[in-house]
Design an enzyme around this catalytic site. Structure first.
Site, short mmCIF file in Angstrom:
data_model
loop_
_atom_site.label_atom_id
_atom_site.label_comp_id
_atom_site.label_asym_id
_atom_site.label_seq_id
_atom_site.Cartn_x
_atom_site.Cartn_y
_atom_site.Cartn_z
N ASN A 175 -27.52 51.89 85.75
CA ASN A 175 -26.39 52.32 86.57
C ASN A 175 -26.49 51.71 87.99
O ASN A 175 -27.14 50.68 88.17
CB ASN A 175 -26.25 53.84 86.58
CG ASN A 175 -24.81 54.28 86.82
OD1 ASN A 175 -24.37 54.44 87.95
ND2 ASN A 175 -24.06 54.44 85.75
N ARG A 176 -25.85 52.36 88.96
CA ARG A 176 -25.66 51.74 90.27
C ARG A 176 -26.69 52.20 91.30
O ARG A 176 -27.07 53.38 91.29
CB ARG A 176 -24.25 52.02 90.78
CG ARG A 176 -23.21 51.40 89.87
CD ARG A 176 -21.77 51.66 90.25
NE ARG A 176 -20.93 50.87 89.35
CZ ARG A 176 -20.58 51.26 88.11
NH1 ARG A 176 -20.95 52.45 87.66
NH2 ARG A 176 -19.88 50.48 87.34
N HIS A 198 -27.10 51.12 76.13
CA HIS A 198 -25.72 50.84 76.55
C HIS A 198 -24.90 50.34 75.36
O HIS A 198 -24.36 49.23 75.36
CB HIS A 198 -25.74 49.82 77.69
CG HIS A 198 -24.52 49.82 78.55
ND1 HIS A 198 -23.39 49.12 78.22
CD2 HIS A 198 -24.26 50.45 79.71
CE1 HIS A 198 -22.48 49.31 79.17
NE2 HIS A 198 -22.98 50.11 80.08
N ASP A 230 -15.76 56.73 83.65
CA ASP A 230 -17.02 56.01 83.80
C ASP A 230 -17.88 56.99 84.60
O ASP A 230 -18.17 56.79 85.76
CB ASP A 230 -16.83 54.67 84.52
CG ASP A 230 -18.07 53.80 84.41
OD1 ASP A 230 -19.08 54.28 83.87
OD2 ASP A 230 -18.02 52.64 84.87
N GLU A 270 -24.18 56.86 77.23
CA GLU A 270 -25.47 56.51 77.81
C GLU A 270 -26.30 57.75 78.11
O GLU A 270 -25.98 58.50 79.03
CB GLU A 270 -25.27 55.71 79.11
CG GLU A 270 -24.55 54.39 78.93
CD GLU A 270 -23.93 53.89 80.23
OE1 GLU A 270 -24.67 53.43 81.12
OE2 GLU A 270 -22.70 54.01 80.38
#
Ligand SMILES: *[C@@H]1O[C@H](CO)[C@@H](O)[C@H](O)[C@H]1NC(C)=O
Ligand SMILES: *[C@@H]1O[C@H](CO)[C@@H](O)[C@H](O)[C@H]1NC(C)=O
Ligand SMILES: *[C@@H]1O[C@H](CO)[C@@H](O)[C@H](O)[C@H]1NC(C)=O
Ligand SMILES: *[C@@H]1O[C@H](CO)[C@@H](O)[C@H](O)[C@H]1NC(C)=O
Ligand SMILES: *[C@@H]1O[C@H](CO)[C@@H](O)[C@H](O)[C@H]1NC(C)=O
Ligand SMILES: *[C@@H]1O[C@H](CO)[C@@H](O)[C@H](O)[C@H]1NC(C)=O
Ligand SMILES: *[C@@H]1O[C@H](CO)[C@@H](O)[C@H](O)[C@H]1NC(C)=O
Ligand SMILES: *[C@@H]1O[C@H](CO)[C@@H](O)[C@H](O)[C@H]1NC(C)=O
Ligand SMILES: *[C@@H]1O[C@H](CO)[C@@H](O)[C@H](O)[C@H]1NC(C)=O
Ligand SMILES: *[C@@H]1O[C@H](CO)[C@@H](O)[C@H](O)[C@H]1NC(C)=O
Length: 401
Positions: free
Chosen positions: A91-92, A196, A277, A356
């Site tokens: 992820n981010r 993923h 998302d 996920e």
């Protein structure tokens, strides 16, 4: 292969398979077999490439997105993270930086470019050379399982210290089990992995709709989600999913598309983005200690009434991301094992869904969440471990539409 793996062997898995491996097929894929399931994996990102299961009519369906051959994964420019293991941090990561013990680490950005920051303003899935851009090593391959390993060097993608990881996939009786272990060997470092996989439980062959908006989704423990800004970076706020609201999949199962008429869906997945998302929290401790494989059952369920295929996800992880393929636009081709002979053989917007299992996203930048023990690992400490079990069944309770 690095020697450092050997000393970890007792903790982990057999380093060398005692069973003969048949090796990859002509497309570079490694096949494994269970009761009712057959799957292919590739070294690139330790990715699943095909998953075959019979639908309610006995028709064989390939229900995950991927490419026809292993060599194409590294060639394709879009790199949708098809079926792989994002790492070393999924992820981010906000502002492509994090702090450990008072030291700030800056890592390469690879998302949301601006004129001032042409590479981007945040890091997605471990950076431009994250784990799912690399070929793992196959260390074991039997009839029903495959184990991959990777040695991620000190400083690669800006992360401190070497990390050694093993990823094992096993097929059983209508089950796909995942076990991921990662160990820092030299320095303290963040680790968060996931799987993923892009699903379409109709094998991209539904002759009434090519979208997943009619798939039913249910997350019984996820009354809360991580609040994010318009580029999907956590703000630190944990939000409530009020019953009946767009992000409520906990009070009852509902179709992924059923809230698309609600204005709240607009911007729900970032600037000018309608869909999901989203990182939901998984709150199971409220019911006391639990065995993730049994007590309380699945953390997420995905079903298609058309194919009758039902996927129940069991996991030890405390968050769960669902992405409704808002970013697909018909530019990715289907594999030759899926789809209908007529019509566009590509993946449309909302044509797939990524599930996920993971920990709370970007918790390394949210110290007030107090999740350091789940996200920062050090030599000599506990290993990072992710376990999940994907359990399949044919459920014909709902009438096919
Ligand atoms: C591989 O596993 C499948 C499913 O369990 C079984 O049907 C098959 O006989 C096995 N093949 C070998 C060579 O053991
Ligand atoms: C590999 O797969 C890609 C995409 O699925 C396809 O375009 C390409 O022709 C294939 N190459 C070979 C050698 O089969
Ligand atoms: C990764 O493996 C694929 C085949 O599985 C191969 O075509 C490719 O060249 C490999 N990439 C690297 C960087 O070794
Ligand atoms: C973001 O990172 C840059 C360096 O890459 C740093 O100069 C800046 O202060 C950081 N911004 C914030 C808000 O942390
Ligand atoms: C697989 O599971 C089903 C239902 O749980 C059971 O009826 C069947 O006997 C199992 N098959 C094998 C080979 O264990
Ligand atoms: C659509 O698919 C279903 C399920 O495979 C099948 O029963 C039906 O005949 C198909 N309809 C058409 C018009 O092809
Ligand atoms: C918003 O999204 C729509 C549809 O995806 C697109 O046509 C439009 O150009 C976008 N608007 C902006 C301001 O990016
Ligand atoms: C579709 O998305 C891909 C990947 O984001 C992008 O490279 C491509 O330009 C897009 N195509 C269209 C027609 O928007
Ligand atoms: C089948 O799906 C229905 C509707 O979602 C659900 O209530 C039921 O529990 C499912 N059955 C099984 C055996 O999972
Ligand atoms: C999908 O579900 C909606 C609402 O439940 C329904 O109106 C629609 O007909 C379904 N789509 C298809 C292709 O069956």
């Amino acid at each position: 292969m690095r020697v450092s793996i050997v000393s970890l062997g007792t903790l982990l898995l057999p380093l060398v398979s005692s069973q003969a491996s048949s090796g990859p097929d002509k497309d570079g894929k490694y096949w494994i077999y269970g009761e009712g399931l057959t799957a292919a994996f590739i070294p690139y990102g330790a990715s699943i490439s095909n998953l075959f299961i019979n639908d309610r009519y006995g028709i064989r369906r390939d229900i995950v997105a991927g490419f026809d051959n292993a060599s194409y994964y590294g060639i394709d420019k879009q790199h949708p993270h098809f079926g792989g293991v994002p790492g070393r941090y999924a992820n981010r990561i906000k502002n492509s930086s994090f702090e450990i013990d008072g030291v700030t680490y800056h890592i390469p950005a690879n998302e949301n470019p601006t004129p001032d920051h042409p590479d981007g303003v945040d890091t997605l899935h471990g950076g431009p050379n994250g784990w799912d851009w690399r070929n793992f090593t196959v260390v074991s391959h039997t009839n029903n399982s495959i184990t991959f390993s990777i040695v991620d060097p000190d400083g690669e993608m800006g992360f401190p210290g070497e990390v050694v990881s093993y990823i094992t996939y096993t097929l059983g009786n209508m089950t796909w089990d995942l076990k991921m272990v990662a160990i820092p060997t030299t320095k303290k470092t963040p680790i968060m992995l996931s799987s993923h996989t892009y699903w379409n439980l109709d094998g991209f062959a539904n002759n009434e709709t090519d979208l997943v908006l009619n798939h039913t989704f249910y997350m019984p423990y996820s009354g809360q989600r991580v609040g994010v800004d318009n580029i999907l970076i956590p703000t630190g706020d944990i939000l409530a999913n009020q019953p009946g609201s767009v992000n409520d999949f906990w009070s009852a199962p509902k179709q992924i598309g059923s809230s698309f008429g609600d204005p709240e869906i607009q911007g729900n997945c970032g600037f000018n983005c309608s869909g999901y998302d989203t990182c939901w929290l998984v709150n199971r401790e409220q019911y006391g200690p639990y065995d993730w494989r049994a007590d309380g059952g699945f953390v997420a369920r995905l079903q298609s009434a058309w194919s009758g295929i039902q996927l129940d996800v069991y996991s030890d992880q405390e968050a769960f991301q669902m992405y409704s393929c808002n970013g697909q636009n018909g530019s990715m081709a289907l594999k030759n094992t899926q789809g209908l002979s007529k019509g566009p053989r590509t993946i449309p917007k909302y044509g797939c869904v990524v599930l996920e299992v993971e920990d709370w996203i970007d918790a390394i930048n949210q110290p007030e969440w107090q999740r350091a023990s789940k996200q920062i690992y050090e030599p000599g400490g506990d290993p990072y471990v992710l376990q999940a079990s994907y359990r399949f069944s044919i459920n014909t309770t709902d009438t096919p539409y």
